[in-house]
Design an enzyme around this catalytic site. Structure first.
Site, PDB file in Angstrom:
ATOM      1  N   LYS A  69       0.907  -1.121  -0.070  1.00 36.30           N
ATOM      2  CA  LYS A  69       0.150   0.026   0.087  1.00 36.30           C
ATOM      3  C   LYS A  69       1.019   1.341   0.004  1.00 36.30           C
ATOM      4  CE  LYS A  69      -4.240  -1.332   0.357  1.00 36.30           C
ATOM      5  NZ  LYS A  69      -5.365  -0.928  -0.573  1.00 36.30           N
ATOM      6  N   SER A  94      -8.990  -0.467   6.720  1.00 37.22           N
ATOM      7  CA  SER A  94      -8.749  -1.498   7.513  1.00 37.22           C
ATOM      8  C   SER A  94      -7.510  -1.674   8.386  1.00 37.22           C
ATOM      9  CB  SER A  94      -9.240  -2.829   7.144  1.00 37.22           C
ATOM     10  OG  SER A  94      -8.334  -3.487   6.102  1.00 37.22           O
ATOM     11  N   GLU A 220      -9.727 -14.150  -3.841  1.00 39.85           N
ATOM     12  CA  GLU A 220     -10.512 -13.773  -3.043  1.00 39.85           C
ATOM     13  C   GLU A 220     -10.675 -14.801  -1.958  1.00 39.85           C
ATOM     14  OE1 GLU A 220     -13.543 -10.244  -4.739  1.00 39.85           O
ATOM     15  OE2 GLU A 220     -13.842 -12.211  -5.401  1.00 39.85           O
ATOM     16  N   GLY A 224     -15.404 -13.517   0.909  1.00 39.22           N
ATOM     17  CA  GLY A 224     -15.515 -12.189   0.553  1.00 39.22           C
ATOM     18  C   GLY A 224     -15.535 -12.188  -1.107  1.00 39.22           C
ATOM     19  N   ASP A 226     -17.033 -10.572  -3.697  1.00 42.26           N
ATOM     20  CA  ASP A 226     -17.639  -9.511  -4.670  1.00 42.26           C
ATOM     21  C   ASP A 226     -16.897  -9.247  -5.851  1.00 42.26           C
ATOM     22  OD1 ASP A 226     -15.382  -8.703  -2.735  1.00 42.26           O
ATOM     23  OD2 ASP A 226     -15.632  -6.641  -3.869  1.00 42.26           O
ATOM     24  N   SER A 331       1.278  -9.772  -0.589  1.00 41.71           N
ATOM     25  CA  SER A 331       0.888  -8.604  -0.500  1.00 41.71           C
ATOM     26  C   SER A 331       1.286  -7.831   0.985  1.00 41.71           C
ATOM     27  CB  SER A 331      -0.602  -8.117  -0.706  1.00 41.71           C
ATOM     28  OG  SER A 331      -1.455  -8.876  -0.026  1.00 41.71           O
TER      29      SER A 331
END
Length: 345
Positions: A69, A94, A220, A224, A226, A331
């Site tokens: 990030k 989060s 995923e 979750g 989506d 990640s």
């Protein structure tokens, strides 16, 4: 150049393009040079033998703040005016984007206000505060973090930096895949965790431009899904707040911009269970000697659990056959020791 409807508006906004290109990723890489870490790529013969592929692990758990990030956050904040940096920035997250924005703000002489769920792991809250950010908490199951973030930004004159729904964020995240391919050469497939979709959108932008024909595979948590549902529906779909150990992937809906990119460039999305993620975390710790958070291990979990068949390697005249070459982005590694032990018991 037209502004994207999905980009933030308000005090810190600037006109930004609504598409992301390889040139944008390369420009982000230049901004990050000497600021972000060029993270290592690890190999394991044991892992290769288990999955029948030549696996290259891009270890963003060694990035600043412990996750990819920082790439997107610094790329976005570094483009703000000195006047806006003086007023400050806001974000909602989060955990990992929170830390990234907090550190990027500190590096650029600014100040960050971060909206975080009450149940964010303590290690991530403490790290965010340690970078000098002000933390505002909310209940992720009843509150609207976007609305809270926008209200804070409007009231205080802050630039709102979203976790994935912005071209500069996406371009910054894509530098992880850019570095990976620069080091390994062409890959047959790239596995990337998917939450809001920013890492995948940036990675797919870079990878498909550099390696035509590469298979882009999103991963995923099963609770979750989506993005998988959205791809099947042809438009972003909202699901209930996911209850999964992979808190960094607990997205209710993919972003409009990230979905537009991923809908074009993804080949498939696979799902992994919490138990499969735990197995991958344990494997990474015992065999690779690295610590991953649950979200960071989801791509490795997809390989180890057999959800992904190694892609076929095309015939290459005059060359010996070789196993498929697969990249996996690890990640992040932001997990406290107590939480890590609790997950693996």
């Amino acid at each position: 150049m037209t502004p994207s409807p999905s980009c933030p508006t308000g005090p810190g906004s600037t006109d930004v393009p609504d598409v992301v290109t390889l040139d944008d990723v390369r420009d982000a890489a230049r901004r990050l040079a000497g600021v972000a870490h060029r993270t290592p790529v690890l190999r394991s013969r044991t892992l290769d033998a288990l999955v029948g592929a030549e696996v290259h692990l891009k270890c963003e758990n060694f990035q600043r703040v412990g996750a990819f990030k920082f790439r997107g956050a610094y790329n976005a904040l570094s483009r703000l005016s000195p006047e806006q940096l003086a007023r400050g920035v806001a974000a909602y997250s989060s955990g990992n984007h929170a830390q990234a924005v907090a550190l990027a703000a500190r590096e650029l002489g600014s100040h960050a206000v971060i909206v975080m769920p009450e149940d964010t792991p303590k290690s991530k809250k403490d790290a965010t505060a340690g970078y000098g950010a002000e933390i505002v908490t909310y209940d992720r199951y009843t509150g609207d973090r976007v609305a809270i973030g926008r209200q804070l930004a409007d009231e205080r004159g802050l630039a709102l930096i979203p976790p994935y729904e912005h071209p500069h964020i996406i371009a910054g995240q894509g530098t992880a895949a850019l570095e990976l391919i620069e080091e390994t050469g062409p890959l047959d497939a790239l596995l990337t965790p998917v939450g809001g979709g920013g890492l995948m959108a940036g990675s797919a932008t870079a990878a498909t431009a550099l390696v035509p024909g590469i298979r882009m595979i999103g991963v995923e948590p099963a609770a979750g899904d989506d993005t998988l549902r959205s791809l099947a529906a042809g438009h972003p779909v909202t699901i209930p707040v996911p209850r999964t150990i992979a808190d960094g992937q607990a997205a209710e809906r993919p972003g409009e911009l990230t979905f537009a990119i991923n809908g074009r460039l993804l080949d498939s999305v696979v799902l992994v269970t919490d138990d499969e993620i735990r197995t991958a975390m344990k494997f990474a710790f015992e065999r690779l000697k690295i610590v991953t958070e649950p979200s960071g291990a989801s791509g490795l979990a997809a390989l180890l659990s057999g959800h992904i068949a190694p892609p076929p390697v095309p015939e290459r005249p005059g060359r010996y056959p070789h196993p498929p070459r697969v990249g996996v982005i690890i990640s992040g590694g932001n997990v406290g020791v107590e939480r890590f032990l609790e997950l693996l018991r």
